[in-house]
Motif scaffolding. Structure first.
Motif, mmCIF file in Angstrom:
data_model
loop_
_atom_site.group_PDB
_atom_site.id
_atom_site.type_symbol
_atom_site.label_atom_id
_atom_site.label_comp_id
_atom_site.label_asym_id
_atom_site.label_seq_id
_atom_site.Cartn_x
_atom_site.Cartn_y
_atom_site.Cartn_z
ATOM 1 N N TYR A 274 -7.987 -14.885 0.968
ATOM 2 C CA TYR A 274 -7.668 -15.342 2.318
ATOM 3 C C TYR A 274 -6.161 -15.465 2.518
ATOM 4 O O TYR A 274 -5.634 -15.169 3.593
ATOM 5 N N LYS A 275 -5.453 -15.905 1.476
ATOM 6 C CA LYS A 275 -3.995 -16.020 1.578
ATOM 7 C C LYS A 275 -3.364 -14.651 1.810
ATOM 8 O O LYS A 275 -2.458 -14.502 2.629
ATOM 9 N N LEU A 276 -3.850 -13.654 1.072
ATOM 10 C CA LEU A 276 -3.339 -12.296 1.262
ATOM 11 C C LEU A 276 -3.694 -11.774 2.649
ATOM 12 O O LEU A 276 -2.887 -11.104 3.296
ATOM 13 N N TYR A 277 -4.878 -12.101 3.111
ATOM 14 C CA TYR A 277 -5.306 -11.688 4.449
ATOM 15 C C TYR A 277 -4.378 -12.278 5.511
ATOM 16 O O TYR A 277 -3.919 -11.566 6.417
ATOM 17 N N ILE A 278 -4.089 -13.557 5.397
ATOM 18 C CA ILE A 278 -3.205 -14.209 6.368
ATOM 19 C C ILE A 278 -1.793 -13.628 6.275
ATOM 20 O O ILE A 278 -1.132 -13.394 7.296
ATOM 21 N N ALA A 279 -1.330 -13.370 5.055
ATOM 22 C CA ALA A 279 0.006 -12.778 4.892
ATOM 23 C C ALA A 279 0.056 -11.390 5.526
ATOM 24 O O ALA A 279 1.034 -11.036 6.196
ATOM 25 N N ARG A 280 -1.005 -10.611 5.325
ATOM 26 C CA ARG A 280 -1.039 -9.268 5.909
ATOM 27 C C ARG A 280 -1.075 -9.350 7.434
ATOM 28 O O ARG A 280 -0.405 -8.583 8.124
ATOM 29 N N ALA B 152 0.109 -11.761 9.192
ATOM 30 C CA ALA B 152 1.385 -12.325 9.649
ATOM 31 C C ALA B 152 2.491 -11.276 9.694
ATOM 32 O O ALA B 152 3.547 -11.524 10.285
ATOM 33 N N THR B 153 2.259 -10.114 9.102
ATOM 34 C CA THR B 153 3.277 -9.060 9.174
ATOM 35 C C THR B 153 3.442 -8.537 10.596
ATOM 36 O O THR B 153 4.367 -7.769 10.860
ATOM 37 N N ALA B 154 2.591 -8.960 11.499
ATOM 38 C CA ALA B 154 2.748 -8.568 12.902
ATOM 39 C C ALA B 154 4.022 -9.161 13.497
ATOM 40 O O ALA B 154 4.639 -8.555 14.380
ATOM 41 N N ILE B 155 4.436 -10.315 13.008
ATOM 42 C CA ILE B 155 5.635 -10.965 13.555
ATOM 43 C C ILE B 155 6.902 -10.176 13.195
ATOM 44 O O ILE B 155 7.696 -9.857 14.081
ATOM 45 N N PRO B 156 7.110 -9.809 11.915
ATOM 46 C CA PRO B 156 8.266 -8.956 11.628
ATOM 47 C C PRO B 156 8.171 -7.578 12.291
ATOM 48 O O PRO B 156 9.200 -6.984 12.634
ATOM 49 N N THR B 157 6.968 -7.092 12.499
ATOM 50 C CA THR B 157 6.813 -5.817 13.199
ATOM 51 C C THR B 157 7.305 -5.944 14.636
ATOM 52 O O THR B 157 7.963 -5.030 15.157
ATOM 53 N N LEU B 158 7.008 -7.060 15.261
ATOM 54 C CA LEU B 158 7.511 -7.309 16.614
ATOM 55 C C LEU B 158 9.037 -7.344 16.610
ATOM 56 O O LEU B 158 9.679 -6.765 17.492
ATOM 57 N N TRP B 159 9.625 -7.995 15.620
ATOM 58 C CA TRP B 159 11.082 -8.048 15.502
ATOM 59 C C TRP B 159 11.655 -6.635 15.407
ATOM 60 O O TRP B 159 12.609 -6.286 16.093
ATOM 61 N N PHE B 160 11.060 -5.811 14.545
ATOM 62 C CA PHE B 160 11.544 -4.442 14.371
ATOM 63 C C PHE B 160 11.442 -3.660 15.676
ATOM 64 O O PHE B 160 12.366 -2.922 16.041
ATOM 65 N N ASN C 75 16.037 -8.277 8.890
ATOM 66 C CA ASN C 75 15.620 -6.900 8.615
ATOM 67 C C ASN C 75 15.108 -6.742 7.184
ATOM 68 O O ASN C 75 14.175 -5.969 6.940
ATOM 69 N N ILE C 76 15.690 -7.464 6.243
ATOM 70 C CA ILE C 76 15.193 -7.423 4.863
ATOM 71 C C ILE C 76 13.802 -8.052 4.789
ATOM 72 O O ILE C 76 12.904 -7.529 4.110
ATOM 73 N N ILE C 77 13.608 -9.158 5.501
ATOM 74 C CA ILE C 77 12.277 -9.777 5.557
ATOM 75 C C ILE C 77 11.276 -8.813 6.191
ATOM 76 O O ILE C 77 10.140 -8.672 5.718
ATOM 77 N N THR C 78 11.706 -8.126 7.234
ATOM 78 C CA THR C 78 10.836 -7.152 7.893
ATOM 79 C C THR C 78 10.481 -6.013 6.951
ATOM 80 O O THR C 78 9.325 -5.568 6.912
ATOM 81 N N LEU C 79 11.449 -5.549 6.180
ATOM 82 C CA LEU C 79 11.168 -4.490 5.207
ATOM 83 C C LEU C 79 10.143 -4.958 4.182
ATOM 84 O O LEU C 79 9.199 -4.227 3.851
ATOM 85 N N GLY C 80 10.301 -6.173 3.694
ATOM 86 C CA GLY C 80 9.328 -6.721 2.748
ATOM 87 C C GLY C 80 7.939 -6.834 3.355
ATOM 88 O O GLY C 80 6.932 -6.522 2.711
ATOM 89 N N ALA C 81 7.877 -7.269 4.604
ATOM 90 C CA ALA C 81 6.581 -7.389 5.279
ATOM 91 C C ALA C 81 5.932 -6.024 5.461
ATOM 92 O O ALA C 81 4.717 -5.869 5.273
ATOM 93 N N MET C 82 6.731 -5.033 5.793
ATOM 94 C CA MET C 82 6.174 -3.689 5.969
ATOM 95 C C MET C 82 5.704 -3.108 4.638
ATOM 96 O O MET C 82 4.696 -2.403 4.579
ATOM 97 N N LEU C 83 6.429 -3.414 3.567
ATOM 98 C CA LEU C 83 5.978 -2.959 2.249
ATOM 99 C C LEU C 83 4.666 -3.633 1.857
ATOM 100 O O LEU C 83 3.768 -2.978 1.310
ATOM 101 N N LEU C 84 4.542 -4.930 2.140
ATOM 102 C CA LEU C 84 3.274 -5.627 1.876
ATOM 103 C C LEU C 84 2.145 -4.996 2.680
ATOM 104 O O LEU C 84 1.060 -4.737 2.144
ATOM 105 N N ASN C 85 2.408 -4.728 3.936
ATOM 106 C CA ASN C 85 1.398 -4.120 4.790
ATOM 107 C C ASN C 85 1.011 -2.735 4.271
ATOM 108 O O ASN C 85 -0.169 -2.382 4.224
ATOM 109 N N THR C 86 1.998 -1.959 3.855
ATOM 110 C CA THR C 86 1.728 -0.620 3.352
ATOM 111 C C THR C 86 0.930 -0.662 2.057
ATOM 112 O O THR C 86 -0.046 0.076 1.893
ATOM 113 N N VAL C 87 1.329 -1.525 1.138
ATOM 114 C CA VAL C 87 0.629 -1.617 -0.148
ATOM 115 C C VAL C 87 -0.823 -2.036 0.061
ATOM 116 O O VAL C 87 -1.745 -1.425 -0.496
#
Length: 132
Positions: free
Chosen positions: A26-32, A34-42, A75-87
């Protein structure tokens, strides 16, 4: 017409706000999610960049904006979030994608490695076009 009513109290299971903290899944699900927020920033930064292409002054302001340390950190946080989403997407895809060849299911690792290979190839092509 009358509806039949029960004298029993309706069962409503309690749902605490911290339900997702119980299992790592569930934690991973919520983290995945939550990557919508950095995606909005990008997307907003990209939109600002496209709009600023209209004039040299505003493009210079955009470059100055990108050099701001807070923007770099975001932007570094966004990159990390996108990598988490991709993985997580690449790990999940073979479980959902059921490809059968000669009555046997393809090894999930092949699909995952193919996705990473395509990603690496496209990234390399983009880097070559940027610096050539």
């Amino acid at each position: 017409m009358t509806a039949t009513t029960s004298k029993r109290k309706k069962y409503v299971r309690e749902m605490k706000p911290t339900w997702w903290k119980k299992l790592d899944f569930y934690k991973l699900y919520i983290a995945r999610e939550a990557t919508a927020i950095p995606t909005l920033w990008f997307c907003l930064v990209l939109l600002y960049g496209v709009i600023s292409l209209g004039s040299l002054d505003s493009f210079g302001n955009f470059i100055s904006f990108l050099k701001n340390p807070i923007v770099i950190i975001l932007n570094i946080i966004t990159l990390g979030a996108m990598l988490l989403n991709t993985v997580t997407y690449y790990v999940m895809t073979p479980k959902v994608l059921n490809i059968i060849v000669k009555n046997e299911r393809i090894n999930p690792n092949i699909i995952t490695m193919a996705l990473w290979a395509v990603t690496a190839f496209i990234s390399l092509v983009i880097l070559v076009f940027m610096y050539v």
